[in-house]
Design a protein around this motif. Structure first.
Motif, PDB file in Angstrom:
ATOM      1  N   ALA A  46      71.478 -25.378  14.207  1.00 16.79           N
ATOM      2  CA  ALA A  46      71.524 -26.673  14.091  1.00 16.79           C
ATOM      3  C   ALA A  46      71.698 -27.401  15.412  1.00 16.79           C
ATOM      4  O   ALA A  46      72.248 -27.009  16.488  1.00 16.79           O
ATOM      5  CB  ALA A  46      72.722 -27.229  13.307  1.00 16.79           C
ATOM      6  N   ALA A  47      70.898 -28.748  15.562  1.00 13.66           N
ATOM      7  CA  ALA A  47      71.188 -29.363  16.907  1.00 13.66           C
ATOM      8  C   ALA A  47      72.326 -30.192  17.123  1.00 13.66           C
ATOM      9  O   ALA A  47      73.009 -30.449  16.258  1.00 13.66           O
ATOM     10  CB  ALA A  47      69.854 -30.391  16.954  1.00 13.66           C
ATOM     11  N   ILE A  48      72.947 -30.117  18.252  1.00 10.13           N
ATOM     12  CA  ILE A  48      74.096 -30.773  18.484  1.00 10.13           C
ATOM     13  C   ILE A  48      74.333 -31.644  19.683  1.00 10.13           C
ATOM     14  O   ILE A  48      73.672 -31.168  20.902  1.00 10.13           O
ATOM     15  CB  ILE A  48      75.221 -29.732  18.458  1.00 10.13           C
ATOM     16  CG1 ILE A  48      76.694 -30.553  18.289  1.00 10.13           C
ATOM     17  CG2 ILE A  48      75.215 -28.824  19.531  1.00 10.13           C
ATOM     18  CD1 ILE A  48      77.737 -29.577  17.850  1.00 10.13           C
ATOM     19  N   VAL A  49      74.818 -32.786  19.859  1.00 12.11           N
ATOM     20  CA  VAL A  49      74.941 -33.700  20.863  1.00 12.11           C
ATOM     21  C   VAL A  49      76.068 -33.669  21.407  1.00 12.11           C
ATOM     22  O   VAL A  49      77.388 -33.396  20.662  1.00 12.11           O
ATOM     23  CB  VAL A  49      74.717 -35.279  20.539  1.00 12.11           C
ATOM     24  CG1 VAL A  49      74.867 -36.018  21.433  1.00 12.11           C
ATOM     25  CG2 VAL A  49      73.088 -35.243  19.900  1.00 12.11           C
ATOM     26  N   ALA A  96      71.740 -42.399  28.499  1.00 13.66           N
ATOM     27  CA  ALA A  96      71.999 -41.834  29.654  1.00 13.66           C
ATOM     28  C   ALA A  96      73.284 -41.041  29.758  1.00 13.66           C
ATOM     29  O   ALA A  96      74.247 -41.607  29.326  1.00 13.66           O
ATOM     30  CB  ALA A  96      71.634 -42.694  30.987  1.00 13.66           C
ATOM     31  N   GLY A  97      73.380 -39.907  30.128  1.00 14.21           N
ATOM     32  CA  GLY A  97      74.418 -39.087  29.991  1.00 14.21           C
ATOM     33  C   GLY A  97      74.690 -37.904  28.934  1.00 14.21           C
ATOM     34  O   GLY A  97      75.648 -37.380  28.953  1.00 14.21           O
ATOM     35  N   ASP A  98      73.963 -38.325  27.927  1.00 17.84           N
ATOM     36  CA  ASP A  98      74.151 -37.477  26.827  1.00 17.84           C
ATOM     37  C   ASP A  98      73.291 -35.975  26.953  1.00 17.84           C
ATOM     38  O   ASP A  98      72.243 -36.144  27.488  1.00 17.84           O
ATOM     39  CB  ASP A  98      73.559 -38.229  25.344  1.00 17.84           C
ATOM     40  CG  ASP A  98      74.434 -39.173  24.996  1.00 17.84           C
ATOM     41  OD1 ASP A  98      75.429 -39.402  25.648  1.00 17.84           O
ATOM     42  OD2 ASP A  98      73.830 -40.235  24.302  1.00 17.84           O
ATOM     43  N   MET A 105      82.405 -36.220  20.639  1.00 19.67           N
ATOM     44  CA  MET A 105      82.629 -35.136  21.333  1.00 19.67           C
ATOM     45  C   MET A 105      82.920 -33.781  20.725  1.00 19.67           C
ATOM     46  O   MET A 105      84.075 -33.664  20.351  1.00 19.67           O
ATOM     47  CB  MET A 105      83.302 -34.946  22.968  1.00 19.67           C
ATOM     48  CG  MET A 105      82.977 -33.695  23.627  1.00 19.67           C
ATOM     49  SD  MET A 105      81.461 -33.403  24.084  1.00 19.67           S
ATOM     50  CE  MET A 105      81.356 -34.589  25.646  1.00 19.67           C
ATOM     51  N   PRO A 106      81.969 -32.879  20.358  1.00 16.26           N
ATOM     52  CA  PRO A 106      82.583 -31.826  19.527  1.00 16.26           C
ATOM     53  C   PRO A 106      83.370 -30.534  20.174  1.00 16.26           C
ATOM     54  O   PRO A 106      83.296 -30.476  21.539  1.00 16.26           O
ATOM     55  CB  PRO A 106      81.074 -31.026  19.105  1.00 16.26           C
ATOM     56  CG  PRO A 106      80.243 -31.366  20.403  1.00 16.26           C
ATOM     57  CD  PRO A 106      80.826 -32.541  20.909  1.00 16.26           C
ATOM     58  N   SER A 107      84.221 -29.880  19.471  1.00 16.07           N
ATOM     59  CA  SER A 107      84.920 -28.813  20.021  1.00 16.07           C
ATOM     60  C   SER A 107      84.123 -27.686  20.356  1.00 16.07           C
ATOM     61  O   SER A 107      83.038 -27.513  19.979  1.00 16.07           O
ATOM     62  CB  SER A 107      85.945 -28.490  18.968  1.00 16.07           C
ATOM     63  OG  SER A 107      85.378 -27.857  17.998  1.00 16.07           O
ATOM     64  N   SER A 108      84.539 -26.680  21.233  1.00 16.56           N
ATOM     65  CA  SER A 108      83.935 -25.455  21.619  1.00 16.56           C
ATOM     66  C   SER A 108      83.538 -24.687  20.236  1.00 16.56           C
ATOM     67  O   SER A 108      82.472 -24.074  20.195  1.00 16.56           O
ATOM     68  CB  SER A 108      84.590 -24.541  22.424  1.00 16.56           C
ATOM     69  OG  SER A 108      84.937 -25.291  23.714  1.00 16.56           O
TER      70      SER A 108
END
Length: 355
Positions: free
Chosen positions: A36-39, A320-322, A22-25
């Motif tokens: 850039a796309a980010i998940v 599912a959930g992403d 999980m990326p930070s803010s």
């Protein structure tokens, strides 16, 4: 290894991308600012449980539309009719015979319960096939207003808001995006204001289906939020300048000439593609042309080029959930993306433009 197949084209096996944390803010904001796309992995895991029954209802609706090629008859039944009648009424339905991908478009007016006055007209939801391929059963339900192809997201925010409410009524699981505190926080920081979710689409990507490389730039839009609610999809996503870099790198490498010839057998087409790759402006213009067959053959039908993009780190898997965030700043910098269905059953996903 993953075996990719879409619309009858076997696109080979590729390495499974690594799972992301999980990326930070700050990482989310930096990715968006850098086009850039980010998940956001498993952000919606708890929300999916809350909307389990709605997601089941939506799968049944999808199956009924596939079975009958009708849409409006099911909206006149439980559970839809009761929810619709609270703020909407069906005005008309069009079989969309002019659109080979269209199944049926249903028109609605919205009314205020307290005043009993019509507050928004010409709203619609359109059920469509995603492609012309006989073995691709993918569907989408798109929500908007006015004349299709001419609607302007900036022209009438009130109608866009009511079109969003209509999506909430027919697909209550839409709240998974619009009420998610983390998504709202990220986008509010990026936009410096609370986001609006417009031009909503509910997808059911089926086996052998998905979307070819494209972008979603539209005036008034900042980007797209994509949420995987069931099933799984594989994505290639990168900003247009980087995609151009990869096209040029691949085409000008002598080792790839046989791969290019396999999708562009005519020598003059191969030479024209090489010529385009020697002038970025010409290549960019060709990519924006509706008939960009030379590039399309490479980026959508060449297994070696897809493997090249994966090796360069431009791929993602959504379970599912992403959630996937796709910046769409402008035609020169937008994130182009391509989608493949994974697994043997259709999966539901939400794709909402951000204003």
């Amino acid at each position: 290894m993953l075996h990719l197949k879409r619309r009858g084209f076997d696109l080979g096996c590729i390495q499974i991308p690594e799972k992301t944390a999980m990326p930070s803010s700050s990482q989310v904001q930096q990715a968006w600012q850098n086009d850039a796309a980010i998940v956001l992995p498993q952000l919606l895991r708890n929300d999916l449980e809350k909307y389990t029954e709605n997601i089941k209802e939506s799968h049944i609706l999808m199956q009924n539309v596939l079975r009958t090629c009708d849409f409006v008859p099911f909206l006149e039944q439980t559970p839809y009719v009761e929810r619709i009648q609270q703020n909407f009424f069906i005005v008309a339905a069009s079989p969309e015979e002019h659109d080979e991908q269209g199944i049926e478009k249903v028109y609605f007016d919205a009314f205020d319960q307290d005043e009993d006055d019509v507050v928004a007209e010409e709203l619609w939801c359109k059920a469509s096939w995603l492609s012309f391929h006989d073995e691709d059963a993918s569907l989408r339900f798109r929500f908007s207003w006015g004349m299709e192809g001419y609607e302007d997201v900036s022209a009438d925010p009130l109608k866009q808001a009511w079109a969003g409410k209509l999506c909430d009524v027919l697909f209550p699981e839409s709240h998974i995006i619009t009420n998610n505190a983390t998504i709202l926080s990220h986008l509010s920081s990026i936009l410096s204001k609370k986001p609006s979710f417009v031009e909503r689409i509910v997808y059911f990507n089926a086996p052998n289906g998905g979307a070819q490389f494209h972008h979603d730039v539209e005036r008034g839009h900042a980007g797209v939020v994509f949420a995987q609610l069931s099933g799984s999809t594989f994505w290639l996503a990168l900003a247009k300048p980087k995609l151009m870099d990869e096209i040029i790198s691949f085409v000008t490498n002598a080792k790839n000439q046989q791969a290019i010839a396999s999708v562009l057998p005519q020598e003059n087409d191969q030479q024209t593609l090489k010529t385009l790759c020697h002038n970025r402006e010409d290549l960019s213009c060709h990519m924006e042309d509706p008939d960009h067959e030379l590039v399309e053959a490479l980026i959508d039908r060449c297994p070696e080029f897809i493997a090249h993009l994966v090796a360069r780190g431009h791929s993602h898997i959504l379970q599912a959930g992403d959630v996937l965030l796709l910046p769409q700043r402008d035609l020169d910098n937008c994130v182009w993306h391509s989608v493949f269905t994974l697994g043997d059953t259709p999966g539901e996903a939400l794709s909402f433009a951000v204003r």
